[in-house]
Write a protein that holds these residues in place. Sequence first.
Motif, short mmCIF file in Angstrom:
data_model
loop_
_atom_site.label_atom_id
_atom_site.label_comp_id
_atom_site.label_asym_id
_atom_site.label_seq_id
_atom_site.Cartn_x
_atom_site.Cartn_y
_atom_site.Cartn_z
N ASN A 167 -9.19 0.21 -11.04
CA ASN A 167 -8.22 -0.87 -11.21
C ASN A 167 -7.66 -0.90 -12.63
O ASN A 167 -8.38 -0.68 -13.60
CB ASN A 167 -8.89 -2.23 -10.93
CG ASN A 167 -9.21 -2.41 -9.47
OD1 ASN A 167 -8.35 -2.74 -8.67
ND2 ASN A 167 -10.47 -2.17 -9.11
N GLY A 184 -2.86 3.92 -2.89
CA GLY A 184 -2.62 2.94 -3.94
C GLY A 184 -2.32 1.58 -3.35
O GLY A 184 -1.82 1.47 -2.22
N TYR A 185 -2.62 0.53 -4.11
CA TYR A 185 -2.37 -0.85 -3.68
C TYR A 185 -1.86 -1.64 -4.89
O TYR A 185 -2.61 -1.86 -5.84
CB TYR A 185 -3.65 -1.45 -3.11
CG TYR A 185 -3.58 -2.91 -2.74
CD1 TYR A 185 -2.47 -3.45 -2.08
CD2 TYR A 185 -4.64 -3.78 -3.03
CE1 TYR A 185 -2.42 -4.79 -1.74
CE2 TYR A 185 -4.60 -5.11 -2.69
CZ TYR A 185 -3.49 -5.62 -2.03
OH TYR A 185 -3.43 -6.95 -1.69
N ILE A 186 -0.61 -2.02 -4.87
CA ILE A 186 0.01 -2.82 -5.93
C ILE A 186 0.06 -4.26 -5.45
O ILE A 186 0.64 -4.55 -4.39
CB ILE A 186 1.43 -2.33 -6.23
CG1 ILE A 186 1.42 -0.84 -6.59
CG2 ILE A 186 2.05 -3.13 -7.36
CD1 ILE A 186 2.80 -0.21 -6.62
N SER A 187 -0.55 -5.19 -6.21
CA SER A 187 -0.69 -6.55 -5.69
C SER A 187 -0.38 -7.61 -6.73
O SER A 187 -0.47 -7.39 -7.95
CB SER A 187 -2.11 -6.77 -5.15
OG SER A 187 -3.06 -6.69 -6.21
N ASN A 194 -2.09 -6.36 -10.41
CA ASN A 194 -3.11 -5.30 -10.36
C ASN A 194 -2.59 -4.07 -9.62
O ASN A 194 -1.85 -4.18 -8.64
CB ASN A 194 -4.36 -5.82 -9.64
CG ASN A 194 -5.52 -4.84 -9.71
OD1 ASN A 194 -6.18 -4.73 -10.73
ND2 ASN A 194 -5.76 -4.13 -8.61
N TYR A 195 -3.00 -2.90 -10.14
CA TYR A 195 -2.85 -1.67 -9.38
C TYR A 195 -4.24 -1.11 -9.11
O TYR A 195 -5.03 -0.89 -10.04
CB TYR A 195 -2.02 -0.62 -10.10
CG TYR A 195 -2.02 0.71 -9.35
CD1 TYR A 195 -1.32 0.84 -8.16
CD2 TYR A 195 -2.75 1.80 -9.81
CE1 TYR A 195 -1.33 2.02 -7.44
CE2 TYR A 195 -2.78 2.99 -9.10
CZ TYR A 195 -2.06 3.10 -7.92
OH TYR A 195 -2.09 4.27 -7.20
N GLN A 196 -4.54 -0.90 -7.85
CA GLN A 196 -5.83 -0.31 -7.45
C GLN A 196 -5.58 1.05 -6.83
O GLN A 196 -4.82 1.17 -5.87
CB GLN A 196 -6.54 -1.21 -6.45
CG GLN A 196 -7.86 -0.64 -5.93
CD GLN A 196 -8.53 -1.57 -4.96
OE1 GLN A 196 -9.26 -2.48 -5.34
NE2 GLN A 196 -8.28 -1.36 -3.67
N HIS A 197 -6.23 2.06 -7.40
CA HIS A 197 -6.15 3.41 -6.85
C HIS A 197 -7.50 3.72 -6.21
O HIS A 197 -8.53 3.72 -6.89
CB HIS A 197 -5.85 4.43 -7.96
CG HIS A 197 -5.57 5.79 -7.42
ND1 HIS A 197 -4.30 6.20 -7.05
CD2 HIS A 197 -6.39 6.85 -7.16
CE1 HIS A 197 -4.35 7.43 -6.60
NE2 HIS A 197 -5.60 7.85 -6.64
N GLY A 225 -4.92 -3.72 -14.62
CA GLY A 225 -4.13 -4.93 -14.37
C GLY A 225 -4.21 -5.92 -15.50
O GLY A 225 -4.69 -5.62 -16.60
N THR A 246 0.84 -1.20 0.00
CA THR A 246 0.00 0.00 0.00
C THR A 246 0.88 1.25 0.00
O THR A 246 1.98 1.25 0.56
CB THR A 246 -0.92 0.05 1.22
OG1 THR A 246 -0.14 0.04 2.42
CG2 THR A 246 -1.87 -1.14 1.23
#
Length: 229
Positions: A171, A215-218, A192-195, A173, A36
């Motif tokens: 999202n 942001g969350y890069i997963s 995936n990148y979730q903003h 990805g 995050t």
Amino acid sequence: MRKTIFSLLLLSVGGFGVAQAQFSRPLSVGIGGGTTINLTDLANVEPQFAGHLDVDGLITPFISVGVHGERGTLKGHGYESDFKNKFWAFNANAKVRMGQFMGLPDNYSYYNLQASSFNKILANVYVGAGAGFIKNDIEANISSLYRTYIEENGGQISTELNGMNFIVPINVGVDIPFGRTLYGPQWAVNINYQHTVTTKDNLDAVVNKKDDHYGYISLGLKYALFNRK
């Protein structure tokens, strides 16, 4: 933000007829984790870990709707102050993949068995958006000088450290499929990148003029359920 979601839905409807034959509309479950990144008033980022669970249903081979649950931490500092937010988040979302607009054969089984690995990856690049809630659990140490500065400029230090806020996640990805069957891939690696945009400026206990984001890069793994073989 509403225009973005509306445009996504229009694109989905416009390409609905692609690759329907022999498509079993499976559900998929996914699990993953990543980093995050806080985009808040205390903007010096201290990357933290988050994990997530997903359940998605495919309407066409390349349009999905689903739910996403997330547990993680946001952490940052600045102005001799710092915060830590151990949050829960939940959203419902829709995703549209490039394959919906690539003019693929109507017979999905034929496409799935014959397509190259590159084309299958390209077809599963997606964008998506949704709506949901985040539940905060904030610990903050705000210096007296920064508190005075915030208050003099029309802001405040929030006392709602365990509140719930409405969020809009966006999202971008790709699902990298493998373990293909006649009716679709059995597994997929997800990048995936979730903003996530909040509607209240309260991820870090500082309520100012601009809403907080993060942001969350997963990296995750998905498995298709009820997919005929």
